[in-house]
Design an enzyme around this catalytic site. Structure first.
Site, PDB file in Angstrom:
ATOM      1  N   GLU A 132      33.193  68.764  67.118  1.00 47.33           N
ATOM      2  CA  GLU A 132      34.012  67.923  66.256  1.00 47.33           C
ATOM      3  C   GLU A 132      33.181  67.510  65.048  1.00 47.33           C
ATOM      4  O   GLU A 132      32.045  67.061  65.210  1.00 47.33           O
ATOM      5  CB  GLU A 132      34.489  66.677  67.007  1.00 47.33           C
ATOM      6  CG  GLU A 132      35.497  65.881  66.199  1.00 47.33           C
ATOM      7  CD  GLU A 132      36.051  64.665  66.955  1.00 47.33           C
ATOM      8  OE1 GLU A 132      36.790  63.900  66.347  1.00 47.33           O
ATOM      9  OE2 GLU A 132      35.735  64.494  68.144  1.00 47.33           O
ATOM     10  N   GLY A 272      27.688  58.943  68.914  1.00 46.93           N
ATOM     11  CA  GLY A 272      27.420  58.204  70.128  1.00 46.93           C
ATOM     12  C   GLY A 272      27.739  59.024  71.354  1.00 46.93           C
ATOM     13  O   GLY A 272      26.992  59.043  72.327  1.00 46.93           O
ATOM     14  N   ALA A 273      28.856  59.744  71.285  1.00 49.93           N
ATOM     15  CA  ALA A 273      29.282  60.586  72.409  1.00 49.93           C
ATOM     16  C   ALA A 273      30.444  61.438  71.933  1.00 49.93           C
ATOM     17  O   ALA A 273      31.008  61.215  70.861  1.00 49.93           O
ATOM     18  CB  ALA A 273      29.697  59.735  73.609  1.00 49.93           C
ATOM     19  N   MET A 274      30.798  62.434  72.752  1.00 48.00           N
ATOM     20  CA  MET A 274      31.864  63.363  72.392  1.00 48.00           C
ATOM     21  C   MET A 274      32.719  63.656  73.609  1.00 48.00           C
ATOM     22  O   MET A 274      32.200  63.974  74.677  1.00 48.00           O
ATOM     23  CB  MET A 274      31.246  64.653  71.838  1.00 48.00           C
ATOM     24  CG  MET A 274      32.247  65.701  71.431  1.00 48.00           C
ATOM     25  SD  MET A 274      33.347  65.084  70.128  1.00 48.00           S
ATOM     26  CE  MET A 274      34.854  65.943  70.580  1.00 48.00           C
ATOM     27  N   ASN A 276      34.596  66.027  74.771  1.00 53.21           N
ATOM     28  CA  ASN A 276      34.986  67.388  75.164  1.00 53.21           C
ATOM     29  C   ASN A 276      35.672  67.373  76.526  1.00 53.21           C
ATOM     30  O   ASN A 276      35.225  66.720  77.459  1.00 53.21           O
ATOM     31  CB  ASN A 276      33.744  68.281  75.247  1.00 53.21           C
ATOM     32  CG  ASN A 276      32.804  68.075  74.095  1.00 53.21           C
ATOM     33  OD1 ASN A 276      33.135  68.349  72.958  1.00 53.21           O
ATOM     34  ND2 ASN A 276      31.610  67.575  74.406  1.00 53.21           N
ATOM     35  N   HIS A 308      35.427  54.682  76.592  1.00 54.37           N
ATOM     36  CA  HIS A 308      36.059  55.256  75.396  1.00 54.37           C
ATOM     37  C   HIS A 308      36.224  56.763  75.529  1.00 54.37           C
ATOM     38  O   HIS A 308      37.313  57.305  75.302  1.00 54.37           O
ATOM     39  CB  HIS A 308      35.223  54.918  74.166  1.00 54.37           C
ATOM     40  CG  HIS A 308      35.770  55.460  72.884  1.00 54.37           C
ATOM     41  ND1 HIS A 308      36.564  54.708  72.041  1.00 54.37           N
ATOM     42  CD2 HIS A 308      35.643  56.680  72.297  1.00 54.37           C
ATOM     43  CE1 HIS A 308      36.904  55.445  71.000  1.00 54.37           C
ATOM     44  NE2 HIS A 308      36.345  56.650  71.128  1.00 54.37           N
ATOM     45  N   GLU A 309      35.142  57.446  75.890  1.00 51.64           N
ATOM     46  CA  GLU A 309      35.218  58.912  75.959  1.00 51.64           C
ATOM     47  C   GLU A 309      36.114  59.369  77.104  1.00 51.64           C
ATOM     48  O   GLU A 309      36.847  60.353  76.969  1.00 51.64           O
ATOM     49  CB  GLU A 309      33.818  59.511  76.097  1.00 51.64           C
ATOM     50  CG  GLU A 309      32.843  59.096  75.000  1.00 51.64           C
ATOM     51  CD  GLU A 309      33.374  59.330  73.601  1.00 51.64           C
ATOM     52  OE1 GLU A 309      34.148  60.280  73.381  1.00 51.64           O
ATOM     53  OE2 GLU A 309      33.012  58.553  72.699  1.00 51.64           O
ATOM     54  N   HIS A 312      39.741  59.096  76.122  1.00 51.17           N
ATOM     55  CA  HIS A 312      40.149  60.187  75.233  1.00 51.17           C
ATOM     56  C   HIS A 312      40.787  61.345  76.014  1.00 51.17           C
ATOM     57  O   HIS A 312      41.504  62.158  75.418  1.00 51.17           O
ATOM     58  CB  HIS A 312      38.940  60.734  74.483  1.00 51.17           C
ATOM     59  CG  HIS A 312      38.754  60.140  73.116  1.00 51.17           C
ATOM     60  ND1 HIS A 312      39.784  60.008  72.207  1.00 51.17           N
ATOM     61  CD2 HIS A 312      37.640  59.682  72.477  1.00 51.17           C
ATOM     62  CE1 HIS A 312      39.316  59.482  71.088  1.00 51.17           C
ATOM     63  NE2 HIS A 312      38.028  59.272  71.223  1.00 51.17           N
ATOM     64  N   GLU A 331      41.401  58.075  67.630  1.00 53.57           N
ATOM     65  CA  GLU A 331      40.275  57.139  67.632  1.00 53.57           C
ATOM     66  C   GLU A 331      40.713  55.682  67.614  1.00 53.57           C
ATOM     67  O   GLU A 331      40.187  54.852  68.351  1.00 53.57           O
ATOM     68  CB  GLU A 331      39.338  57.439  66.463  1.00 53.57           C
ATOM     69  CG  GLU A 331      38.662  58.803  66.535  1.00 53.57           C
ATOM     70  CD  GLU A 331      37.794  58.986  67.773  1.00 53.57           C
ATOM     71  OE1 GLU A 331      37.521  57.994  68.493  1.00 53.57           O
ATOM     72  OE2 GLU A 331      37.395  60.132  68.035  1.00 53.57           O
TER      73      GLU A 331
END
Length: 906
Positions: A132, A272-274, A276, A308-309, A312, A331
């Site tokens: 991303e 911070g993080a992703m 996937n 949060h991740e 998602h 987001e």
């Protein structure tokens, strides 16, 4: 090697406009990727099944690529005619009609030379990806856009000795050994996803594992992967993941949908993080946490970011963005969800309020500044040159406030109905912000949101922060109170004129003694009993509302819980502010009253003509001090809440209230008032430290964290007082605590108290801290950041930072380390950065230029430190302009940095 833009490309990057969106000419139904992983030369075989989009006129297939070496292209198993146009692979002679096309592309890339940390890269011997927003094109040629959603199968092959762990999205289908000491793993993700959610990880890793059973009886395997030696620091991350899964299923009915869910941590990461799909890749900062190495803030951040991740998975993965202009669709909504998660985990009403206050402080300090500056943009932008520059507080934090306003307008039950309808309509699709708002409104047809939906959606399309002006009139004869509200909607420079926003204003009224006033709203149909709180929907430029049965002039409590992201202007005297601070039932407005009172005193002092006569320190009113003392002594208040109430508005926030900014004057005034608080409340600080400094066995829960926070504030204030009196007992206690504390929070609070109050023991404490934690990367980041944040006295902080850049433990190549030192100075230490000689700005320019050659995304974020340079007083403004011009004159600026600098100078 990473692509370096040509001078022409850098000067005039193409602009992408939302109004130009067109559906893709092709759909990619399935993707089968095979990786032969090698740091110097990784081979990627990409087999795709495509079909034309019947709703789009016939046109060539254009696939995005970046920094790839193309070896082979086959169409339906045969050699194909193609051409390269810029960074696109173009195939014109493809079958027409609805016939599926089998496309095979073989490429190679060089992960070990990828310093951009975008696409496939190597960090400390381990392969990672970051796709991303547009990183997948650095792995293989593809329709790299979020509205192309495909089913992925991935085969990873690598040396078993060097890369024993091979991970990708979805479920593990098969694994085994190959010849020559190599092995393979095959993964399949059953859910359609865009390319930006692809991930792979390969390396020497260890995992904490936990099997859980969902409400439907299905078992899932949770795994947190880290480098050997870090496993003991993953318990909190695992517990946060379990809590997130339980919370999302309990509150929103959204279950985990894969057989397993994996988190992997790396120390080299731009974000911070992703999120996937099924394989979240995290910055170590938001995974690793232990009592010895992480503060309470770190523990809270791990919980929040893990949540949060994970959230998602549904709000971002199962339903994703049609295009990058809709970034806040995922987001903003997911930030709202992680905020709610953190508040629910906090427990008590007071602890929930602490979280809300912290979120609002970030919004006001950073996002309001963004809205007022050259980088202002709507929550749903209209154009961009580099999408990475739009991962901003406007997209995230203001976007979350837009969702929160929807929640306020429809209520919790209504929001749940809206979310359910949103998933029923759009699961598996790439959609828009309008689609989300429509679903919430359609599920609540009688709500204020549905009644004002079109004007409400202006929150997505208009930049800038609305200003609400409030005044009240009390009629003693009629015993009525009329509240008059207007909204001022001045557009930022270059933005179109704004129209009235839909603003929910939660309000209550208090008697002079603090008792809540029953609200009898006067309407055309008579009086309406509103209890003690009412939400006014301000949807016009000017509105009035009248309450009856008011026996005496009330004190208005407006914008409770910060019900809308606006600037509220109201003329409240000291009596009213004291009433709110002492008695308001809304904790946010209690805190707000103290902030407004202190801010008024500070701004009056800052705005005085700058002469020797006015250099005398501003004085804190004894009445305010007494009110704050009463807050400290109120036993039922949460300790963390007291800490926030006794924290003065920041220098950056004060600067936002001024038309012309003298950073040194702001610093001097704030430091003076903080010293007065230390002196005036000395006995209370001592009592608080004695009551709170020993919290027993370490627990990172909200109650224990609050006690440590207040004890840390007390110790800092006692050391600050000692720095002026020469008293040695409290610096001595701080030094002892910095050595002997049984947790990082208390240890670091003590170190901060010594360093920030310039105690003689500070140098020895810093040296001891480094010696003890020199092998802990995240703790070293704290060590560097602490020294860069020291209040400046005689221009000594910038030289200290420059010296620290030569430290053996410092490197620009690691984003965390660069942020810890350079970003802290430039963004969080205004007096040290904004020097009258301009040296801070020249340092900034040096680092932006240096980082531009290493990591354009990190450089672009640092470039924003001078967004507000035009507000600076002289000589700061001229020096800042010179530094901006110097950066702008560089020939090989990345488009990331170029866009930021050009906007800043416009």
């Amino acid at each position: 090697m990473p692509n370096i833009p040509t001078t022409a490309d850098a000067i005039s990057p193409p602009e992408v406009r939302r109004q130009d969106y067109a559906p893709p000419a092709w759909w990619i139904d399935t993707v089968d990727l095979t990786f032969d992983l090698d740091p110097a030369k990784t081979r990627v075989l990409n087999k795709m099944r495509l079909r034309r989009n019947p709703d789009v006129p016939v046109q060539p297939l254009r696939l995005d690529g970046d920094s790839l070496n193309l070896a082979r292209v086959l169409v339906n198993g045969q050699g194909a005619s193609f051409k390269l146009e810029g960074q696109q692979l173009v195939l014109s002679q493809l079958p027409e009609g609805d016939e599926a096309v089998e496309l095979e592309i073989f490429t190679t890339c060089q992960p070990e030379k990828n310093t951009l940390l975008s696409g496939l890269f190597v960090s400390q011997g381990t392969f990672f990806t970051q796709c991303e927003a547009e990183g997948f094109r650095r792995i293989t040629y593809f329709l790299d856009r979020p509205d192309v959603m495909s089913i992925y199968s991935v085969t990873l092959r690598a040396s078993k000795a060097a890369y024993p762990v091979l991970l990708s999205n979805g479920n593990l289908v098969e694994q085994g050994d190959l010849d020559d000491g190599r092995h393979f793993a095959r993964w399949h993700d059953p859910f359609r996803k865009p390319s930006y959610l692809f991930a792979l990880v390969a390396g020497t890793l260890v995992a904490r594992e936990q099997a859980i059973r969902a409400r439907n009886g299905k078992e899932h395997l949770l795994q947190v992967y880290v480098r050997p030696g870090d496993l003991e620091k993953t318990e909190h991350a695992m517990q946060s993941l379990i809590a997130s899964i339980v919370w999302d299923e309990t509150r929103f009915g959204l279950p985990l949908d894969l057989d397993r869910f994996m988190i992997v941590a790396t120390s080299d990461f731009n974000m911070g993080a992703m999120e996937n799909k099924g394989l979240n890749i995290f910055n170590t900062k938001f995974v690793l946490a232990s009592q010895a190495t992480a503060t309470d803030v770190d523990f809270a951040n791990v919980e929040s970011v893990v949540g949060h991740e994970y959230f998602h998975n549904w709000t971002g993965n199962r339903i994703t963005c049609r295009d990058w202009f809709q970034l806040s669709l995922k987001e903003g909504l997911t930030v709202f969800r992680d905020q709610e998660f953190s508040m629910d985990m906090a427990g008590s009403a007071s602890a929930r309020a602490v979280k809300r206050i912290e979120d609002v402080r970030l919004l006001r300090t950073v996002q309001f500044a963004e809205d007022a500056g050259p980088q202002a943009h709507p929550v749903r932008p209209d154009a961009y040159q580099e999408i990475n520059n739009f991962y901003t507080v406007t997209i995230y934090e203001k976007g979350a406030e837009v969702v929160r306003m929807m929640h306020t307008l429809v209520g919790e039950a209504g929001f749940q109905r809206g979310m359910k309808l949103y998933f029923e309509r759009h699961d598996g699709q790439a959609v828009t912000c309008d689609d989300f708002a429509q679903a919430i409104a359609d599920a609540n047809p009688d709500s204020p949101l549905a009644q004002h939906l079109e004007p409400f959606k202006r929150w997505y399309s208009q930049a800038g922060t609305p200003h609400v002006h409030a005044s009240g009139h009390y009629d003693s004869e009629q015993q009525t109170y009329t509240l008059h509200l207007t909204q001022s909607l001045t557009a930022p420079p270059g933005q179109p004129d704004r129209q009235a926003a839909v603003i929910p204003v939660k309000l209550g009224l208090l008697q002079a003694d603090g008792q809540p006033v029953p609200l009898w709203l006067q309407t055309d149909d008579g009086e309406q009993d509103c209890g003690h709180e009412h939400t006014l929907v301000l949807h016009q430029s000017e509105q009035r509302i009248t309450f009856g049965r008011i026996p005496q002039p009330p004190v208005p409590s407006l914008l409770r819980s910060f019900s809308a992201p606006v600037v509220l202007h109201q003329s409240l005297d000291d009596d009213a502010l004291e009433t709110l601070l002492q008695h308001d039932s809304d904790p946010f407005n209690r805190w707000e009253a103290g902030q407004q009172w202190a801010q008024r005193v500070m701004l009056e002092a800052i705005r005085q003509p700058h002469t020797e006569a006015t250099d005398a320190p501003a004085r804190l009113p004894e009445r305010l001090v007494a009110a704050l003392r009463q807050i400290l002594r109120e036993p039922q208040l949460d300790a963390a809440f007291k800490d926030l109430v006794l924290t003065l508005p920041s220098e950056n926030y004060l600067a936002e209230q001024l038309d012309t900014v003298d950073p040194q004057r702001i610093h001097a005034v704030r430091q003076s008032l903080q010293q007065q608080l230390a002196q005036a409340l000395h006995d209370d600080w001592r009592t608080l430290w004695e009551q709170h400094h020993d919290t027993g066995a370490y627990r990172p829960d909200a109650h224990s964290s609050g006690r440590r926070a207040l004890a840390g504030k007390a110790l800092f204030m006692l050391c600050l007082h000692a720095s002026h009196t020469g008293e040695g007992i409290w610096p001595g206690k701080a030094y002892q605590q910095s050595k002997d504390a049984n947790n990082m929070t208390d240890r670091f609070n003590a170190l901060l108290a010594l360093v920030h109050t310039h105690q003689p023991l500070a140098e020895a404490a810093l040296a001891r801290f480094h010696q003890q934690f020199h092998n802990e990367a995240l703790v070293l980041d704290k060590w560097f950041s602490l020294q860069a944040s020291v209040p400046d006295r005689q221009g000594d902080i910038l030289p200290a930072v420059q010296q620290l850049m030569q430290h053996p433990d410092f490197t620009l190549k690691n984003p965390n380390r660069a942020r810890s030192l350079i970003f802290t100075l430039c963004n969080a230490n205004p007096a040290a950065f904004h020097r009258a000689d301009g040296a801070g700005y020249q340092f900034w320019a040096d680092q932006v230029i240096a980082l531009n050659g290493l990591n354009a995304q990190v450089a672009a974020r640092l470039a924003r430190s001078l967004d507000a340079w035009r507000k600076l007083a002289e000589p700061y403004r001229s020096h800042a302009n010179a530094a901006l011009q110097r950066v702008a004159s560089q020939k090989n600026l990345s488009k990331d940095v170029r866009e930021i600098i050009e906007k800043s100078r416009t």
